[in-house]
Design an enzyme around this catalytic site. Structure first.
Site, PDB file in Angstrom:
ATOM      1  N   SER A 196       0.829  -1.064  -0.049  1.00  9.46           N
ATOM      2  CA  SER A 196       0.000   0.072   0.046  1.00  9.46           C
ATOM      3  C   SER A 196       0.742   1.187   0.031  1.00  9.46           C
ATOM      4  CB  SER A 196      -0.840  -0.202   1.030  1.00  9.46           C
ATOM      5  OG  SER A 196      -1.900   0.874   0.909  1.00  9.46           O
ATOM      6  N   ASP A 343     -10.124  -3.440  -4.819  1.00  7.83           N
ATOM      7  CA  ASP A 343      -9.294  -2.316  -4.319  1.00  7.83           C
ATOM      8  C   ASP A 343      -8.941  -1.048  -5.172  1.00  7.83           C
ATOM      9  OD1 ASP A 343      -6.745  -0.898  -3.269  1.00  7.83           O
ATOM     10  OD2 ASP A 343      -5.548  -2.622  -3.547  1.00  7.83           O
ATOM     11  N   HIS A 373      -8.168  -4.947  -0.590  1.00  9.92           N
ATOM     12  CA  HIS A 373      -6.823  -4.167  -0.216  1.00  9.92           C
ATOM     13  C   HIS A 373      -6.436  -4.588   1.162  1.00  9.92           C
ATOM     14  CE1 HIS A 373      -3.975  -1.048  -0.435  1.00  9.92           C
ATOM     15  NE2 HIS A 373      -4.340  -0.916   0.663  1.00  9.92           N
TER      16      HIS A 373
END
Ligand SMILES: *[C@@H]1O[C@H](CO)[C@@H](O)[C@H](O)[C@H]1NC(C)=O
Length: 400
Positions: A196, A343, A373
């Site tokens: 991320s 995501d 995610h």
């Protein structure tokens, strides 16, 4: 009367909970779907509590969210115990002034030949989480691969705006590359990885260090559902999955803004892509995000922006690696990109992999049709995340 009151309160709470918990979870998300629902509800609750606290004058939303998330993870870690740390030497250190945690498998400490190393940069939107919260994941990587893992405690936003986090990650990575032998690590076999926002930082560090002379080269970069661009918040993945509480579009835009300027009054402007001009929307930079855009090449210096603090930084590859020009991809190490269908950041990763491939870099792209995610942190409880973890480790084993 009291009974009636209690019954009314009960009904009100039940209705509220039914409404609040009625999280739509897409059919396609990996089983058990309830799991994604619970993760999403936890994030939603943390966010709402953090906002509410700010509203009544306690703290700020980002700080409150950080405290709540850390507390929740702390409970999880307590319940988990520390057995996952067995077989590892774990120590905190400072690399070029940046706090890090070093995981050394006992086998690697004793090995007569030097072992590979990995710099790991945690996620959390540049705002949340820390090395502690990632302890099980980083320990797992070190143990499974028998390599030394360095987890970086970089400075967080909004207390520290861009480029603080980037600078810390560069400084720590450089130190590890230059002092690998102190850790029985082969300096030619050091990779970098992150998820991320950590994937954003890993990609940014790799781009920057590829251009530095007199430094051992990073062997590989492995980017897990990375955030790579703040130019277009209406990509198909933002549009299709922006409502999912595992990472909403609203949260992702907030994270970018906390990192950029800590001025969230521009959130709606960014969400509607009104932070970019028509000229920028037709430039090569727009083409980096969406290859269907018919682009007209413009010089960076001649691009006009609306009056928004720090907004021109969105074209800086240290901030948004997808904004790097093709020439910047020269000499990049082999790259692994993991993306998930559910995501908002899916298309960031997909486009990065495509652009690298086109530029002639060596790229492996893993896409999880049922993933969401952040799911990799649940590698030990969520079956599909376990599979993703295996594939990630398999890639590192081959490429370090
Ligand atoms: C974005 O720009 C459009 C077109 O100029 C305008 O209609 C809209 O109100 C703007 N929205 C925001 C949130 O700035």
């Amino acid at each position: 009367m009291a009974v009636l009151k209690a019954a009314l309160v009960f009904v009100a709470v039940a209705v509220f909970l039914a409404y609040y918990c009625d999280e739509p979870v897409p059919q396609g998300i990996a089983e058990p779907r309830l799991f994604a629902k619970v993760v999403g509800m936890m994030f939603k609750t943390a966010k709402n509590l953090a906002k509410l606290a700010e509203y009544v004058g306690v703290g700020t939303q980002p700080r409150n969210t950080r405290s709540i998330v850390n507390a929740l993870i702390g409970v999880g870690l307590k319940l988990q115990g520390t057995s996952y740390r067995e077989g590892l030497q774990i120590s905190d250190a400072t690399f070029n002034g940046v706090k890090v945690r070093v995981y050394t498998p006992e086998s690697a400490a004793k090995s007569r030949t030097k072992v590979p190393g990995l710099v790991f940069i945690h996620g959390g939107g540049w705002v949340l989480l820390n090395v502690d919260g990632y302890d099980p994941l980083t320990a797992h990587i070190a143990k499974q691969l028998g390599i030394v893992v360095v987890s970086v405690e970089y400075r967080l936003a909004p207390e520290h705006l861009f480029p603080a986090a980037f600078d810390d990650c560069v400084a720590a990575t450089k130190f590890f590359l230059q002092n690998a032998e102190l850790y029985n690590v082969d300096r030619t076999r050091i990779g970098i990885s992150g998820d991320s926002a950590g994937g954003n930082l890993a990609a940014a560090v790799t781009l920057a260090l590829t251009k530095e002379k007199g430094l051992p080269k990073l062997k590989t970069q492995a980017l897990l559902y990375p955030a790579l661009q703040a130019l277009d918040f209406n990509t198909p993945s933002y549009t299709d999955h922006g409502h999912l509480n595992t990472l909403t579009k609203d949260s992702m835009v907030s994270f970018w803004l906390w990192y950029l300027s800590n001025d969230l009054s521009f959130k709606e402007v960014f969400k509607t892509n009104n932070h970019t001009s028509e000229q920028l929307k037709k430039s090569q930079y727009a083409g980096y995000v969406d290859h269907k855009v018919v682009v007209k090449s413009v010089k960076k210096g001649s691009i006009k922006f609306p009056e928004i603090p720090n907004v021109a930084i969105i074209l800086d590859p240290r901030f948004a690696p997808l904004m790097a020009d093709d020439a910047d991809f020269k000499g990049l190490p082999s790259t692994f990109v993991m993306t998930c269908e559910y995501d908002v950041l899916r298309d960031d990763g997909v486009m990065f992999a495509k652009r690298l491939q086109k530029a002639g870099a060596k790229v492996s792209h893993d896409h999880y049709k049922h993933g969401f995610h952040g799911f990799l942190n649940q590698f030990d409880v969520y079956e599909s995340a376990g599979t993703a973890m295996q594939n990630y480790l398999g890639y590192l084993k081959k490429n370090l």
